[in-house]
Design a protein around this motif. Structure first.
Motif, PDB file in Angstrom:
ATOM      1  N   GLY A   3       0.784  -1.207   0.000  1.00 47.08           N
ATOM      2  CA  GLY A   3       0.000   0.000   0.000  1.00 47.08           C
ATOM      3  C   GLY A   3       0.826   1.271   0.000  1.00 47.08           C
ATOM      4  O   GLY A   3       0.300   2.357   0.105  1.00 47.08           O
ATOM      5  N   ASN A   4       2.108   1.162  -0.146  1.00 48.69           N
ATOM      6  CA  ASN A   4       3.005   2.298  -0.149  1.00 48.69           C
ATOM      7  C   ASN A   4       2.753   3.144  -1.394  1.00 48.69           C
ATOM      8  O   ASN A   4       2.615   2.625  -2.477  1.00 48.69           O
ATOM      9  CB  ASN A   4       4.451   1.784  -0.130  1.00 48.69           C
ATOM     10  N   THR A   5       2.691   4.473  -1.240  1.00 43.11           N
ATOM     11  CA  THR A   5       2.448   5.341  -2.383  1.00 43.11           C
ATOM     12  C   THR A   5       3.739   5.728  -3.092  1.00 43.11           C
ATOM     13  O   THR A   5       3.699   6.342  -4.135  1.00 43.11           O
ATOM     14  CB  THR A   5       1.693   6.609  -1.949  1.00 43.11           C
ATOM     15  N   GLN A   6       4.871   5.389  -2.526  1.00 34.28           N
ATOM     16  CA  GLN A   6       6.142   5.694  -3.153  1.00 34.28           C
ATOM     17  C   GLN A   6       6.369   4.756  -4.335  1.00 34.28           C
ATOM     18  O   GLN A   6       6.055   3.576  -4.286  1.00 34.28           O
ATOM     19  CB  GLN A   6       7.279   5.546  -2.139  1.00 34.28           C
ATOM     20  N   MET A   7       6.945   5.288  -5.404  1.00 33.37           N
ATOM     21  CA  MET A   7       7.239   4.515  -6.606  1.00 33.37           C
ATOM     22  C   MET A   7       8.518   3.700  -6.406  1.00 33.37           C
ATOM     23  O   MET A   7       9.513   4.214  -5.908  1.00 33.37           O
ATOM     24  CB  MET A   7       7.413   5.467  -7.790  1.00 33.37           C
ATOM     25  N   ILE A   8       8.480   2.434  -6.790  1.00 34.25           N
ATOM     26  CA  ILE A   8       9.668   1.577  -6.780  1.00 34.25           C
ATOM     27  C   ILE A   8      10.177   1.520  -8.215  1.00 34.25           C
ATOM     28  O   ILE A   8       9.451   1.106  -9.125  1.00 34.25           O
ATOM     29  CB  ILE A   8       9.341   0.162  -6.266  1.00 34.25           C
ATOM     30  N   ASN A   9      11.407   1.963  -8.413  1.00 35.90           N
ATOM     31  CA  ASN A   9      12.014   1.967  -9.745  1.00 35.90           C
ATOM     32  C   ASN A   9      12.792   0.676  -9.956  1.00 35.90           C
ATOM     33  O   ASN A   9      13.679   0.336  -9.156  1.00 35.90           O
ATOM     34  CB  ASN A   9      12.928   3.176  -9.910  1.00 35.90           C
ATOM     35  N   ILE A  10      12.469  -0.017 -11.037  1.00 34.32           N
ATOM     36  CA  ILE A  10      13.031  -1.342 -11.293  1.00 34.32           C
ATOM     37  C   ILE A  10      13.723  -1.368 -12.648  1.00 34.32           C
ATOM     38  O   ILE A  10      13.164  -0.903 -13.644  1.00 34.32           O
ATOM     39  CB  ILE A  10      11.921  -2.411 -11.260  1.00 34.32           C
ATOM     40  N   SER A  39       7.767   1.377 -11.509  1.00 38.20           N
ATOM     41  CA  SER A  39       8.175   1.855 -12.819  1.00 38.20           C
ATOM     42  C   SER A  39       9.322   0.950 -13.256  1.00 38.20           C
ATOM     43  O   SER A  39      10.198   0.618 -12.449  1.00 38.20           O
ATOM     44  CB  SER A  39       8.663   3.302 -12.713  1.00 38.20           C
ATOM     45  N   SER A  40       9.310   0.521 -14.522  1.00 38.85           N
ATOM     46  CA  SER A  40      10.371  -0.387 -14.965  1.00 38.85           C
ATOM     47  C   SER A  40      11.059   0.123 -16.221  1.00 38.85           C
ATOM     48  O   SER A  40      10.447   0.818 -17.045  1.00 38.85           O
ATOM     49  CB  SER A  40       9.811  -1.789 -15.210  1.00 38.85           C
ATOM     50  N   ALA A  41      12.317  -0.229 -16.324  1.00 40.12           N
ATOM     51  CA  ALA A  41      13.114   0.052 -17.518  1.00 40.12           C
ATOM     52  C   ALA A  41      13.799  -1.256 -17.909  1.00 40.12           C
ATOM     53  O   ALA A  41      14.252  -2.005 -17.040  1.00 40.12           O
ATOM     54  CB  ALA A  41      14.157   1.128 -17.229  1.00 40.12           C
ATOM     55  N   VAL A  42      13.863  -1.520 -19.201  1.00 37.35           N
ATOM     56  CA  VAL A  42      14.434  -2.774 -19.695  1.00 37.35           C
ATOM     57  C   VAL A  42      15.731  -2.495 -20.439  1.00 37.35           C
ATOM     58  O   VAL A  42      15.809  -1.561 -21.253  1.00 37.35           O
ATOM     59  CB  VAL A  42      13.421  -3.497 -20.616  1.00 37.35           C
ATOM     60  N   PHE A  43      16.728  -3.324 -20.158  1.00 34.63           N
ATOM     61  CA  PHE A  43      18.038  -3.237 -20.815  1.00 34.63           C
ATOM     62  C   PHE A  43      18.408  -4.622 -21.327  1.00 34.63           C
ATOM     63  O   PHE A  43      18.063  -5.628 -20.708  1.00 34.63           O
ATOM     64  CB  PHE A  43      19.103  -2.750 -19.825  1.00 34.63           C
ATOM     65  N   ASP A  60      15.719   1.043  -7.465  1.00 35.15           N
ATOM     66  CA  ASP A  60      15.603   0.415  -6.158  1.00 35.15           C
ATOM     67  C   ASP A  60      15.866  -1.081  -6.251  1.00 35.15           C
ATOM     68  O   ASP A  60      16.312  -1.714  -5.297  1.00 35.15           O
ATOM     69  CB  ASP A  60      14.191   0.628  -5.594  1.00 35.15           C
ATOM     70  N   LEU A  61      15.562  -1.636  -7.412  1.00 35.48           N
ATOM     71  CA  LEU A  61      15.597  -3.073  -7.627  1.00 35.48           C
ATOM     72  C   LEU A  61      16.110  -3.345  -9.040  1.00 35.48           C
ATOM     73  O   LEU A  61      15.665  -2.714  -9.988  1.00 35.48           O
ATOM     74  CB  LEU A  61      14.177  -3.605  -7.455  1.00 35.48           C
ATOM     75  N   ILE A  62      17.077  -4.270  -9.158  1.00 33.06           N
ATOM     76  CA  ILE A  62      17.649  -4.604 -10.465  1.00 33.06           C
ATOM     77  C   ILE A  62      17.606  -6.109 -10.654  1.00 33.06           C
ATOM     78  O   ILE A  62      18.178  -6.855  -9.859  1.00 33.06           O
ATOM     79  CB  ILE A  62      19.109  -4.110 -10.584  1.00 33.06           C
ATOM     80  N   TYR A  63      16.885  -6.549 -11.692  1.00 31.92           N
ATOM     81  CA  TYR A  63      16.893  -7.958 -12.106  1.00 31.92           C
ATOM     82  C   TYR A  63      17.961  -8.076 -13.173  1.00 31.92           C
ATOM     83  O   TYR A  63      17.890  -7.392 -14.198  1.00 31.92           O
ATOM     84  CB  TYR A  63      15.522  -8.384 -12.642  1.00 31.92           C
ATOM     85  N   LEU A  64      18.947  -8.946 -12.947  1.00 29.54           N
ATOM     86  CA  LEU A  64      20.145  -8.968 -13.768  1.00 29.54           C
ATOM     87  C   LEU A  64      20.492 -10.378 -14.209  1.00 29.54           C
ATOM     88  O   LEU A  64      20.773 -11.249 -13.380  1.00 29.54           O
ATOM     89  CB  LEU A  64      21.285  -8.374 -12.921  1.00 29.54           C
ATOM     90  N   LEU A  88      18.775  -3.207  -4.637  1.00 26.15           N
ATOM     91  CA  LEU A  88      18.714  -4.649  -4.440  1.00 26.15           C
ATOM     92  C   LEU A  88      18.909  -5.296  -5.806  1.00 26.15           C
ATOM     93  O   LEU A  88      18.194  -4.967  -6.750  1.00 26.15           O
ATOM     94  CB  LEU A  88      17.355  -5.033  -3.857  1.00 26.15           C
ATOM     95  N   ILE A  89      19.888  -6.181  -5.922  1.00 25.17           N
ATOM     96  CA  ILE A  89      20.168  -6.866  -7.185  1.00 25.17           C
ATOM     97  C   ILE A  89      19.736  -8.318  -7.056  1.00 25.17           C
ATOM     98  O   ILE A  89      20.103  -8.998  -6.103  1.00 25.17           O
ATOM     99  CB  ILE A  89      21.663  -6.799  -7.557  1.00 25.17           C
ATOM    100  N   ILE A  90      18.951  -8.767  -8.022  1.00 23.46           N
ATOM    101  CA  ILE A  90      18.534 -10.167  -8.082  1.00 23.46           C
ATOM    102  C   ILE A  90      19.051 -10.739  -9.393  1.00 23.46           C
ATOM    103  O   ILE A  90      18.675 -10.270 -10.467  1.00 23.46           O
ATOM    104  CB  ILE A  90      17.000 -10.304  -8.028  1.00 23.46           C
ATOM    105  N   TYR A  91      19.939 -11.714  -9.290  1.00 29.24           N
ATOM    106  CA  TYR A  91      20.405 -12.387 -10.501  1.00 29.24           C
ATOM    107  C   TYR A  91      19.290 -13.284 -11.035  1.00 29.24           C
ATOM    108  O   TYR A  91      18.590 -13.948 -10.276  1.00 29.24           O
ATOM    109  CB  TYR A  91      21.622 -13.264 -10.216  1.00 29.24           C
ATOM    110  N   VAL A  92      19.159 -13.303 -12.350  1.00 28.97           N
ATOM    111  CA  VAL A  92      18.224 -14.182 -13.039  1.00 28.97           C
ATOM    112  C   VAL A  92      19.068 -15.018 -13.981  1.00 28.97           C
ATOM    113  O   VAL A  92      19.823 -14.482 -14.785  1.00 28.97           O
ATOM    114  CB  VAL A  92      17.186 -13.365 -13.841  1.00 28.97           C
TER     115      VAL A  92
END
Length: 128
Positions: A3-10, A39-43, A60-64, A88-92
């Protein structure tokens, strides 16, 4: 964070276009379920992600993905941590056997692309 109103950038970084779409779709479904704004950005390679961060974009969060051309995920994580980025980095990865070097950059547990048991989505739930 529910329920947090802050945006998480991913940031999602993987050279597999279909996998980036899958990760992004799962993140938006989970965020909607938990009433979290994201909000997400793809690389598609680590060098583009690192360049984006060097230009001042914060995540805030990086899927790598670990295995990529040019700058792989391990090297990208090293460069990101050397910039003292607290994301926070999460390897995929498709590979379940990962070198010790992969986890030395303060990352979240690895999510495996081929795991159909829910561990992949569990990693997403745990990270948000």
């Amino acid at each position: 964070m529910q329920g947090n109103t802050q945006m998480i950038n991913i940031a999602i970084c993987d050279d597999d276009v279909a996998m980036t779409a899958t990760i992004e779709k799962m993140l938006y479904v989970i965020a909607k379920e938990q009433n979290i704004k994201i909000s997400s950005a793809v690389f598609f390679d680590g060098s583009t992600l690192v360049a984006n961060i060097r230009q001042g974009v914060c995540y805030d969060l990086i899927y790598l993905d670990i295995e990529m051309h040019n700058v792989n995920g391990i090297n990208a994580a090293e460069l990101i941590r050397n910039m003292e980025i607290p994301a926070l980095i999460i390897y995929v990865s498709s590979y379940e056997k990962i070198s010790e070097r992969a986890v030395q950059y303060r990352t979240f547990p690895i999510s495996f692309k081929t795991d159909n048991t829910g561990r992949f989505s569990g990693g997403i739930h745990g990270s948000i």
